[in-house]
Design an enzyme around this catalytic site. Structure first.
Site, PDB file in Angstrom:
ATOM      1  N   ASP A   1      73.878 -24.578 -76.168  1.00 45.80           N
ATOM      2  CA  ASP A   1      72.377 -25.284 -77.403  1.00 45.80           C
ATOM      3  C   ASP A   1      71.832 -23.998 -77.427  1.00 45.80           C
ATOM      4  O   ASP A   1      70.899 -24.119 -78.092  1.00 45.80           O
ATOM      5  CB  ASP A   1      71.449 -26.272 -77.102  1.00 45.80           C
ATOM      6  CG  ASP A   1      72.338 -27.848 -76.706  1.00 45.80           C
ATOM      7  OD1 ASP A   1      73.425 -28.136 -76.918  1.00 45.80           O
ATOM      8  OD2 ASP A   1      71.876 -28.457 -75.283  1.00 45.80           O
TER       9      ASP A   1
ATOM     10  N   GLU B   1      74.917 -35.029 -84.003  1.00 43.46           N
ATOM     11  CA  GLU B   1      73.755 -33.671 -84.063  1.00 43.46           C
ATOM     12  C   GLU B   1      74.046 -32.025 -83.604  1.00 43.46           C
ATOM     13  O   GLU B   1      75.134 -31.691 -84.404  1.00 43.46           O
ATOM     14  CB  GLU B   1      73.917 -33.809 -82.059  1.00 43.46           C
ATOM     15  CG  GLU B   1      74.829 -33.850 -81.653  1.00 43.46           C
ATOM     16  CD  GLU B   1      74.076 -33.894 -79.567  1.00 43.46           C
ATOM     17  OE1 GLU B   1      74.271 -35.326 -79.388  1.00 43.46           O
ATOM     18  OE2 GLU B   1      75.498 -33.955 -78.790  1.00 43.46           O
TER      19      GLU B   1
ATOM     20  N   HIS C   1      77.426 -26.935 -80.581  1.00 43.29           N
ATOM     21  CA  HIS C   1      75.429 -26.972 -81.029  1.00 43.29           C
ATOM     22  C   HIS C   1      75.905 -25.650 -81.684  1.00 43.29           C
ATOM     23  O   HIS C   1      74.832 -25.222 -80.363  1.00 43.29           O
ATOM     24  CB  HIS C   1      74.988 -27.454 -79.422  1.00 43.29           C
ATOM     25  CG  HIS C   1      73.831 -27.707 -80.187  1.00 43.29           C
ATOM     26  ND1 HIS C   1      73.099 -28.895 -80.040  1.00 43.29           N
ATOM     27  CD2 HIS C   1      73.415 -27.048 -80.169  1.00 43.29           C
ATOM     28  CE1 HIS C   1      71.746 -28.880 -79.664  1.00 43.29           C
ATOM     29  NE2 HIS C   1      72.107 -27.506 -80.615  1.00 43.29           N
TER      30      HIS C   1
ATOM     31  N   ARG D   1      78.368 -24.595 -69.905  1.00 43.08           N
ATOM     32  CA  ARG D   1      78.569 -24.083 -71.026  1.00 43.08           C
ATOM     33  C   ARG D   1      77.851 -23.227 -71.531  1.00 43.08           C
ATOM     34  O   ARG D   1      76.425 -22.697 -71.416  1.00 43.08           O
ATOM     35  CB  ARG D   1      77.270 -25.401 -71.982  1.00 43.08           C
ATOM     36  CG  ARG D   1      77.861 -26.876 -71.701  1.00 43.08           C
ATOM     37  CD  ARG D   1      77.458 -28.194 -72.455  1.00 43.08           C
ATOM     38  NE  ARG D   1      76.253 -28.823 -72.008  1.00 43.08           N
ATOM     39  CZ  ARG D   1      75.418 -29.530 -72.321  1.00 43.08           C
ATOM     40  NH1 ARG D   1      75.872 -29.983 -74.180  1.00 43.08           N
ATOM     41  NH2 ARG D   1      74.519 -29.421 -71.609  1.00 43.08           N
TER      42      ARG D   1
END
Length: 338
Positions: free
Chosen positions: A16, A201, A265, A298
């Site tokens: 993110d 999102e 994201h 990630r």
């Protein structure tokens, strides 16, 4: 246009990712894989963020609504102060393993403020929960100032709507207070948005060439995770859903040819020459052992975003790695040594 970012990932094991360029310095934050803190880094070049010192500016509470699963912090600069928007949950946060259609986590959106000139100095003050108008799973807040008006865009669940989260927008009266009711901009509807989970999102906003590009991510966070986009004219009423056009197809997806899976994201920053840069996370593998929530790999990546002659983004595909990446589920030290 300048060359692509020469080293990727720009930061290992930080999902993110949010990058803000301010007065020649890149400020970075993202979800720490232990979900227990908010961290900042800074560097003069995106390629140097991995080696930059990482400072913890806030840690989760021992009890209460900010005591678990600290997700997706974003750093913003508004009216001479620094703000971090983030999501947090109580210890009794809901079902982690395979939440059902309307059984999700229990996050809410919170804000930190720092009025010092340097965000690594001064005090980060809790401004509390953002009142979005109703109480339900809420996360992934981003902020943008357009023509002097500050807007908040975020993801939240409406229990009357199938799925886990939709995207909403509102104008703000202060960086922690909404001035207008929430307006729904998009909900999961296309096949690519409902793989695994029904999710919209991770919004991010890019204003370029008289248009506003609102990106977001959909589906579960594995290989199916992908980015979509809504577009509006910058001088339109951004609180009117009719001002926005939603792409039916994802614009940024996994690319097995370069070993990048689940890109999404994202945030936006820029090069020193003013070219747009797309920042996002992705994994290098598809097989995940155990709960994907606790897989730390990630990694944050960045690449210059070109535009066509009409001013539309050419989203392209994730770039290949040029830096070694871990594949074990061990959380690396902040300097990324492994």
């Amino acid at each position: 246009m300048t060359d692509q970012v020469t080293i990727n990932p720009i930061v290992l094991q930080r999902a993110d990712p949010c990058v803000l360029r301010h007065e020649g310095t890149y400020y970075f934050t993202g979800s720490h894989p232990r979900y227990d803190r908010i961290v900042l880094r800074r560097a003069d070049r995106l390629e140097d963020l991995q080696a930059a010192e990482e400072v913890t500016v806030w840690t989760k509470h021992a009890t209460g609504p900010q005591s678990q699963l600290i997700w997706a912090p974003e750093i913003h600069r508004v009216d001479g102060a620094w703000y971090i928007y983030y999501a947090a949950a109580p210890v009794d946060h809901g079902t982690v393993d395979a939440p059902s259609e309307n059984e999700t986590f229990n996050h809410r959106i919170f804000v930190l403020e720092n009025t010092a000139e340097d965000p690594f100095d001064g005090e980060w003050v809790e401004r509390g929960q953002v009142d979005t108008g109703w109480e339900s799973f809420a996360l992934d807040a981003t902020s943008v100032v357009i023509d002097g008006a500050q807007y908040l865009v975020w993801a939240q669940q409406d229990l009357t709507v199938r799925g886990h989260s939709n995207l909403y927008i509102a104008r703000m009266s202060t960086p922690w207070t909404l001035a207008t009711p929430a307006v729904e901009l998009t909900r999961p509807e296309f096949d690519w948005e409902i793989e695994g989970f029904w999710v919209n999102e991770g919004p991010s906003v890019l204003v370029r060439g008289g248009r506003v590009f609102l990106t977001y991510s959909g589906a579960a966070t594995g290989v199916d995770y992908a980015m979509g986009v809504l577009t509006a004219d910058a001088d339109a009423d951004l609180l009117d859903p009719a001002s926005w056009t939603k792409s039916a197809q994802p614009v940024f997806v996994s690319d097995p040819s370069v070993g990048q899976y689940g890109p999404g994201h994202n945030s936006f920053t820029e090069t020193p020459d003013g070219d747009a840069v797309l920042v996002y996370h992705a994994r290098t593998y598809t097989e995940i052992s155990g709960d994907p929530l606790w897989d730390p790999n990630r990694h944050a990546r960045a690449q210059v975003l070109p535009f066509d002659a009409d001013g539309s983004p050419l989203w392209g595909t994730p770039v290949p790695d040029t830096r070694p990446t871990p594949t074990s589920t061990e959380v690396l030290p902040a300097d990324g040594a492994f």
